[in-house]
Design a protein around this motif. Structure first.
Motif, short mmCIF file in Angstrom:
data_model
loop_
_atom_site.label_atom_id
_atom_site.label_comp_id
_atom_site.label_asym_id
_atom_site.label_seq_id
_atom_site.Cartn_x
_atom_site.Cartn_y
_atom_site.Cartn_z
N LEU A 17 -5.68 -8.02 -11.46
CA LEU A 17 -5.56 -6.58 -11.96
C LEU A 17 -5.35 -6.60 -13.20
O LEU A 17 -4.46 -7.12 -13.83
N ASP A 18 -6.02 -5.47 -13.98
CA ASP A 18 -5.61 -5.18 -15.36
C ASP A 18 -4.39 -4.39 -15.29
O ASP A 18 -3.85 -4.20 -14.38
N ALA A 19 -3.63 -4.51 -16.51
CA ALA A 19 -2.39 -3.87 -16.56
C ALA A 19 -2.56 -2.33 -16.35
O ALA A 19 -1.44 -1.56 -15.38
N ALA A 20 -3.56 -1.61 -16.56
CA ALA A 20 -3.63 -0.31 -16.30
C ALA A 20 -3.70 0.02 -14.63
O ALA A 20 -2.99 0.74 -14.01
N THR A 21 -4.70 -0.84 -13.91
CA THR A 21 -4.66 -0.64 -12.49
C THR A 21 -3.23 -1.09 -11.76
O THR A 21 -3.02 -0.46 -10.92
N LEU A 22 -2.65 -2.07 -12.47
CA LEU A 22 -1.29 -2.47 -11.78
C LEU A 22 -0.24 -1.45 -11.91
O LEU A 22 0.50 -0.91 -11.04
N ASP A 23 -0.39 -0.66 -13.27
CA ASP A 23 0.61 0.29 -13.20
C ASP A 23 0.23 1.48 -12.27
O ASP A 23 1.10 2.40 -12.05
N ALA A 24 -1.09 1.78 -12.12
CA ALA A 24 -1.37 2.63 -11.15
C ALA A 24 -1.18 2.29 -9.71
O ALA A 24 -0.57 3.35 -9.11
N VAL A 25 -1.09 1.36 -9.34
CA VAL A 25 -0.53 1.01 -8.23
C VAL A 25 0.69 1.09 -7.92
O VAL A 25 1.45 1.74 -6.93
N PHE A 26 1.72 0.92 -8.87
CA PHE A 26 3.20 1.08 -8.77
C PHE A 26 3.34 2.75 -9.04
O PHE A 26 4.17 3.14 -8.50
N ALA A 27 2.55 3.25 -9.78
CA ALA A 27 2.84 4.75 -9.71
C ALA A 27 2.42 5.41 -8.47
O ALA A 27 3.35 6.03 -7.97
N THR A 28 1.60 4.88 -7.68
CA THR A 28 1.25 5.15 -6.50
C THR A 28 2.58 4.91 -5.36
O THR A 28 2.78 5.75 -4.47
N LEU A 29 3.01 3.71 -5.45
CA LEU A 29 4.18 3.21 -4.81
C LEU A 29 5.31 4.02 -5.07
O LEU A 29 6.05 4.55 -4.12
N ARG A 30 5.57 4.37 -6.33
CA ARG A 30 6.88 5.47 -6.44
C ARG A 30 6.76 6.70 -5.85
O ARG A 30 7.51 7.36 -5.48
N ALA A 31 5.25 7.26 -5.99
CA ALA A 31 5.09 8.42 -5.29
C ALA A 31 5.32 8.50 -3.88
O ALA A 31 5.64 9.36 -3.25
N GLY A 32 4.78 7.45 -3.39
CA GLY A 32 5.02 7.15 -1.76
C GLY A 32 6.38 7.29 -1.53
O GLY A 32 6.80 7.86 -0.38
N ALA A 33 7.46 6.46 -2.28
CA ALA A 33 8.59 6.69 -2.07
C ALA A 33 9.38 8.05 -2.08
O ALA A 33 10.22 8.43 -1.22
N GLN A 35 7.46 10.75 -1.28
CA GLN A 35 7.00 11.28 -0.07
C GLN A 35 7.81 10.96 1.11
O GLN A 35 8.22 11.86 1.71
N ILE A 36 8.10 9.74 1.05
CA ILE A 36 9.07 9.23 2.31
C ILE A 36 10.50 9.68 1.99
O ILE A 36 10.95 10.22 3.30
N GLY A 37 11.01 9.79 1.16
CA GLY A 37 12.32 10.49 0.93
C GLY A 37 12.45 11.70 1.36
O GLY A 37 13.37 12.35 1.85
N GLY A 38 11.29 12.50 1.22
CA GLY A 38 11.42 14.11 1.64
C GLY A 38 11.01 14.21 3.20
O GLY A 38 11.66 15.28 3.75
N TRP A 39 10.85 13.13 4.01
CA TRP A 39 10.67 13.26 5.30
C TRP A 39 12.22 13.69 5.95
O TRP A 39 12.16 14.40 6.71
N SER A 40 13.05 12.97 5.70
CA SER A 40 14.36 13.13 6.48
C SER A 40 15.52 13.89 5.46
O SER A 40 16.56 14.03 6.02
N ILE A 150 -5.46 9.16 5.09
CA ILE A 150 -4.55 8.63 5.80
C ILE A 150 -3.05 8.85 5.11
O ILE A 150 -2.15 9.19 5.69
N ALA A 151 -2.84 8.55 3.99
CA ALA A 151 -1.74 8.56 3.19
C ALA A 151 -1.01 10.13 3.32
O ALA A 151 0.18 10.26 3.59
N ALA A 152 -2.00 11.00 3.28
CA ALA A 152 -1.55 12.31 3.46
C ALA A 152 -1.49 13.05 4.86
O ALA A 152 -0.29 13.50 5.20
N LEU A 153 -2.23 12.46 5.73
CA LEU A 153 -2.34 12.96 7.14
C LEU A 153 -1.13 12.20 8.00
O LEU A 153 -0.66 12.78 9.21
N LEU A 154 -0.44 11.03 7.56
CA LEU A 154 0.48 10.40 8.29
C LEU A 154 1.74 11.03 7.92
O LEU A 154 2.79 10.71 8.59
N ASP A 155 1.88 11.88 7.23
CA ASP A 155 3.20 12.79 6.86
C ASP A 155 3.41 13.37 8.02
O ASP A 155 2.48 13.71 8.78
#
Length: 198
Positions: A17-33, A35-40, A150-155
């Motif tokens: 993966l190029d640097a921009a793609t890897l950064d985008a992956v980590f940005a979406t992982l952080r956004a996922g965290a 999202q998950i933190g908001g559940w409880s 799926i990422a949105a509807l599994l909320d």
């Protein structure tokens, strides 16, 4: 100490993966965290380490749904992540995962280190160890657009298909088709069954 689910992960074939793609992956992982933190109402601390590695801590009840959401978010970027999960006692001071300790962190790292080549998610024992191989099999089939859906509807409090369609600039019918193809009903049922034990 408190009971936590600890995820230790890395990005599959990150060197491709190029640097921009890897950064985008980590940005979406952080956004996922987030999202998950908001559940409880609790935080789900997230940290990137060693370039392509990451770690997150969350309530055990959210472990299956959380793993699926993170897999979906990474697949929506056209990439994959491996996840080793440990559930047990853990000591966490604030949101600093670097200073965290406890059996859940040790188990999580060991789960990632011993992950078979045929799997991308693993927990050592309990109901999660049964559910993850099946969930992994389903997740591998997601296209990036299905994964986004799926990422949105599994909320636990998901948007309506109509509202999600407006956000993603897709028709309600397309969202429904993508959700069904991605196995949303089976995933909801599995998550509900897992969460009921907590």
């Amino acid at each position: 100490m408190t009971q936590l689910a600890v995820f230790t992960g890395d990005i599959v074939k990150s060197s491709d993966l190029d640097a921009a793609t890897l950064d985008a992956v980590f940005a979406t992982l952080r956004a996922g965290a987030e999202q998950i933190g908001g559940w409880s109402g609790a935080t789900a601390p997230f940290a990137r380490f060693r370039g392509d590695g990451w770690q997150m801590a969350l309530p055990p009840r959210d472990a299956l749904r959380g793993a699926l959401v993170l897999r979906a978010r990474v697949r929506s970027e056209g990439a994959e992540t491996r996840i080793g999960i440990g559930i047990g006692d853990a000591r966490l001071t604030g949101t600093d995962l670097a200073a965290a300790e406890g059996p859940a962190f040790v188990t999580s790292g060991h789960s990632l280190d011993t992950l078979k080549r045929s799997l991308l998610m693993q927990a050592p024992d309990g109901p999660l160890s049964i559910a993850l191989p099946l969930a992994d099999r389903i997740a591998r089939t997601w296209t990036p657009k299905q994964a986004q859906t799926i990422a949105a509807l599994l909320d636990p409090a998901p948007p309506t298909q109509e509202a999600l369609g407006a956000t993603l600039n897709r028709s309600k019918q397309m969202i429904q088709k993508q959700a069904e193809a991605a196995g949303i009903d089976a995933l909801h049922a599995a998550c509900a069954a897992y969460e009921a034990q907590w």
